[in-house]
Motif scaffolding. Sequence first.
Motif, PDB file in Angstrom:
ATOM      1  N   MET A   1      67.463  71.992  64.657  1.00 15.87           N
ATOM      2  CA  MET A   1      68.640  71.357  64.110  1.00 15.87           C
ATOM      3  C   MET A   1      68.597  69.872  64.434  1.00 15.87           C
ATOM      4  O   MET A   1      68.033  69.461  65.431  1.00 15.87           O
ATOM      5  CB  MET A   1      69.899  71.966  64.724  1.00 15.87           C
ATOM      6  CG  MET A   1      70.116  73.440  64.453  1.00 15.87           C
ATOM      7  SD  MET A   1      70.289  73.884  62.725  1.00 15.87           S
ATOM      8  CE  MET A   1      71.602  72.854  62.183  1.00 15.87           C
ATOM      9  N   LEU A   2      69.237  69.110  63.579  1.00 13.54           N
ATOM     10  CA  LEU A   2      69.416  67.694  63.828  1.00 13.54           C
ATOM     11  C   LEU A   2      70.879  67.434  64.139  1.00 13.54           C
ATOM     12  O   LEU A   2      71.759  68.167  63.698  1.00 13.54           O
ATOM     13  CB  LEU A   2      68.987  66.864  62.611  1.00 13.54           C
ATOM     14  CG  LEU A   2      67.511  66.935  62.261  1.00 13.54           C
ATOM     15  CD1 LEU A   2      67.234  66.160  60.982  1.00 13.54           C
ATOM     16  CD2 LEU A   2      66.668  66.392  63.404  1.00 13.54           C
ATOM     17  N   ARG A   3      71.128  66.381  64.883  1.00 13.75           N
ATOM     18  CA  ARG A   3      72.497  66.044  65.260  1.00 13.75           C
ATOM     19  C   ARG A   3      73.115  65.155  64.199  1.00 13.75           C
ATOM     20  O   ARG A   3      72.539  64.155  63.790  1.00 13.75           O
ATOM     21  CB  ARG A   3      72.511  65.320  66.607  1.00 13.75           C
ATOM     22  CG  ARG A   3      73.909  64.959  67.046  1.00 13.75           C
ATOM     23  CD  ARG A   3      73.892  64.378  68.450  1.00 13.75           C
ATOM     24  NE  ARG A   3      75.239  64.001  68.809  1.00 13.75           N
ATOM     25  CZ  ARG A   3      75.745  62.783  68.674  1.00 13.75           C
ATOM     26  NH1 ARG A   3      75.009  61.820  68.189  1.00 13.75           N
ATOM     27  NH2 ARG A   3      76.975  62.529  69.027  1.00 13.75           N
ATOM     28  N   LEU A   4      74.292  65.538  63.759  1.00 13.87           N
ATOM     29  CA  LEU A   4      75.077  64.730  62.837  1.00 13.87           C
ATOM     30  C   LEU A   4      75.901  63.769  63.681  1.00 13.87           C
ATOM     31  O   LEU A   4      76.685  64.194  64.514  1.00 13.87           O
ATOM     32  CB  LEU A   4      75.993  65.641  62.023  1.00 13.87           C
ATOM     33  CG  LEU A   4      76.725  65.028  60.856  1.00 13.87           C
ATOM     34  CD1 LEU A   4      75.722  64.704  59.740  1.00 13.87           C
ATOM     35  CD2 LEU A   4      77.762  65.994  60.337  1.00 13.87           C
ATOM     36  N   GLN A   5      75.687  62.490  63.520  1.00 14.60           N
ATOM     37  CA  GLN A   5      76.400  61.509  64.335  1.00 14.60           C
ATOM     38  C   GLN A   5      77.731  61.193  63.677  1.00 14.60           C
ATOM     39  O   GLN A   5      77.857  60.278  62.873  1.00 14.60           O
ATOM     40  CB  GLN A   5      75.547  60.260  64.537  1.00 14.60           C
ATOM     41  CG  GLN A   5      74.311  60.563  65.364  1.00 14.60           C
ATOM     42  CD  GLN A   5      73.472  59.337  65.603  1.00 14.60           C
ATOM     43  OE1 GLN A   5      73.287  58.515  64.732  1.00 14.60           O
ATOM     44  NE2 GLN A   5      72.946  59.223  66.810  1.00 14.60           N
ATOM     45  N   LYS A   6      78.736  61.973  64.065  1.00 18.18           N
ATOM     46  CA  LYS A   6      80.052  61.859  63.457  1.00 18.18           C
ATOM     47  C   LYS A   6      80.657  60.471  63.637  1.00 18.18           C
ATOM     48  O   LYS A   6      81.380  59.986  62.776  1.00 18.18           O
ATOM     49  CB  LYS A   6      80.986  62.930  64.029  1.00 18.18           C
ATOM     50  CG  LYS A   6      80.605  64.319  63.582  1.00 18.18           C
ATOM     51  CD  LYS A   6      81.326  65.449  64.280  1.00 18.18           C
ATOM     52  CE  LYS A   6      82.781  65.293  64.473  1.00 18.18           C
ATOM     53  NZ  LYS A   6      83.437  66.504  64.949  1.00 18.18           N
ATOM     54  N   GLU A   7      80.333  59.804  64.738  1.00 22.82           N
ATOM     55  CA  GLU A   7      80.886  58.474  64.992  1.00 22.82           C
ATOM     56  C   GLU A   7      80.378  57.436  63.998  1.00 22.82           C
ATOM     57  O   GLU A   7      80.956  56.369  63.859  1.00 22.82           O
ATOM     58  CB  GLU A   7      80.603  58.033  66.429  1.00 22.82           C
ATOM     59  CG  GLU A   7      79.129  57.874  66.779  1.00 22.82           C
ATOM     60  CD  GLU A   7      78.432  59.143  67.221  1.00 22.82           C
ATOM     61  OE1 GLU A   7      77.278  59.048  67.676  1.00 22.82           O
ATOM     62  OE2 GLU A   7      79.029  60.239  67.111  1.00 22.82           O
ATOM     63  N   ARG A   8      79.314  57.751  63.291  1.00 22.95           N
ATOM     64  CA  ARG A   8      78.751  56.816  62.311  1.00 22.95           C
ATOM     65  C   ARG A   8      79.000  57.264  60.875  1.00 22.95           C
ATOM     66  O   ARG A   8      78.387  56.753  59.950  1.00 22.95           O
ATOM     67  CB  ARG A   8      77.243  56.687  62.533  1.00 22.95           C
ATOM     68  CG  ARG A   8      76.901  56.084  63.861  1.00 22.95           C
ATOM     69  CD  ARG A   8      75.429  55.871  63.999  1.00 22.95           C
ATOM     70  NE  ARG A   8      75.144  55.311  65.317  1.00 22.95           N
ATOM     71  CZ  ARG A   8      73.948  55.048  65.748  1.00 22.95           C
ATOM     72  NH1 ARG A   8      72.908  55.279  64.988  1.00 22.95           N
ATOM     73  NH2 ARG A   8      73.762  54.550  66.948  1.00 22.95           N
ATOM     74  N   MET A   9      79.884  58.220  60.689  1.00 23.83           N
ATOM     75  CA  MET A   9      80.046  58.812  59.378  1.00 23.83           C
ATOM     76  C   MET A   9      81.157  58.203  58.531  1.00 23.83           C
ATOM     77  O   MET A   9      81.313  58.579  57.386  1.00 23.83           O
ATOM     78  CB  MET A   9      80.301  60.318  59.504  1.00 23.83           C
ATOM     79  CG  MET A   9      79.120  61.048  60.080  1.00 23.83           C
ATOM     80  SD  MET A   9      77.591  60.443  59.388  1.00 23.83           S
ATOM     81  CE  MET A   9      76.881  61.900  58.825  1.00 23.83           C
ATOM     82  N   SER A  10      81.915  57.274  59.035  1.00 21.60           N
ATOM     83  CA  SER A  10      82.980  56.700  58.210  1.00 21.60           C
ATOM     84  C   SER A  10      82.350  55.984  57.011  1.00 21.60           C
ATOM     85  O   SER A  10      81.458  55.166  57.149  1.00 21.60           O
ATOM     86  CB  SER A  10      83.845  55.743  59.025  1.00 21.60           C
ATOM     87  OG  SER A  10      83.073  54.667  59.497  1.00 21.60           O
ATOM     88  N   GLY A  11      82.802  56.373  55.849  1.00 22.03           N
ATOM     89  CA  GLY A  11      82.270  55.789  54.629  1.00 22.03           C
ATOM     90  C   GLY A  11      80.980  56.420  54.141  1.00 22.03           C
ATOM     91  O   GLY A  11      80.454  56.031  53.107  1.00 22.03           O
ATOM     92  N   ALA A  12      80.456  57.388  54.849  1.00 22.92           N
ATOM     93  CA  ALA A  12      79.219  58.049  54.432  1.00 22.92           C
ATOM     94  C   ALA A  12      79.513  58.985  53.262  1.00 22.92           C
ATOM     95  O   ALA A  12      80.624  59.475  53.109  1.00 22.92           O
ATOM     96  CB  ALA A  12      78.625  58.829  55.594  1.00 22.92           C
ATOM     97  N   LEU A  13      78.501  59.217  52.469  1.00 24.23           N
ATOM     98  CA  LEU A  13      78.666  60.084  51.304  1.00 24.23           C
ATOM     99  C   LEU A  13      78.379  61.532  51.674  1.00 24.23           C
ATOM    100  O   LEU A  13      77.470  62.160  51.143  1.00 24.23           O
ATOM    101  CB  LEU A  13      77.743  59.619  50.173  1.00 24.23           C
ATOM    102  CG  LEU A  13      78.006  58.208  49.659  1.00 24.23           C
ATOM    103  CD1 LEU A  13      76.934  57.794  48.663  1.00 24.23           C
ATOM    104  CD2 LEU A  13      79.387  58.122  49.043  1.00 24.23           C
TER     105      LEU A  13
END
Length: 91
Positions: A1-13
């Motif tokens: 699994m890879l880690r989803l970096q939620k802190e960098r997701m603002s504005g992500a598609l």
Amino acid sequence: MLRLQKERMSGALLPSESEYFSNFGLTPEKLAIAKPDAIVMHPGPINRGVEIASEVADGPQSVILQQVSNGIAIRMAIMSLIMQTSDRQPS
């Protein structure tokens, strides 16, 4: 699994967390498709219910805790080797 970096997701598609989990998250049902001796790895920290189901992360095929623990020791060893090598470099 890879880690989803939620802190960098603002504005992500990306879809919502629940939609992401539904499409891409590792669930017991999806893991059942893998070979019986498959192991589950994740670099941590885990976003439970987004990347991976808790039952899978804590299940018998998971080596996540060992992976995270060993990762610290491996990074320390690599840094030590790099520092030793740089000490031997001519000025």
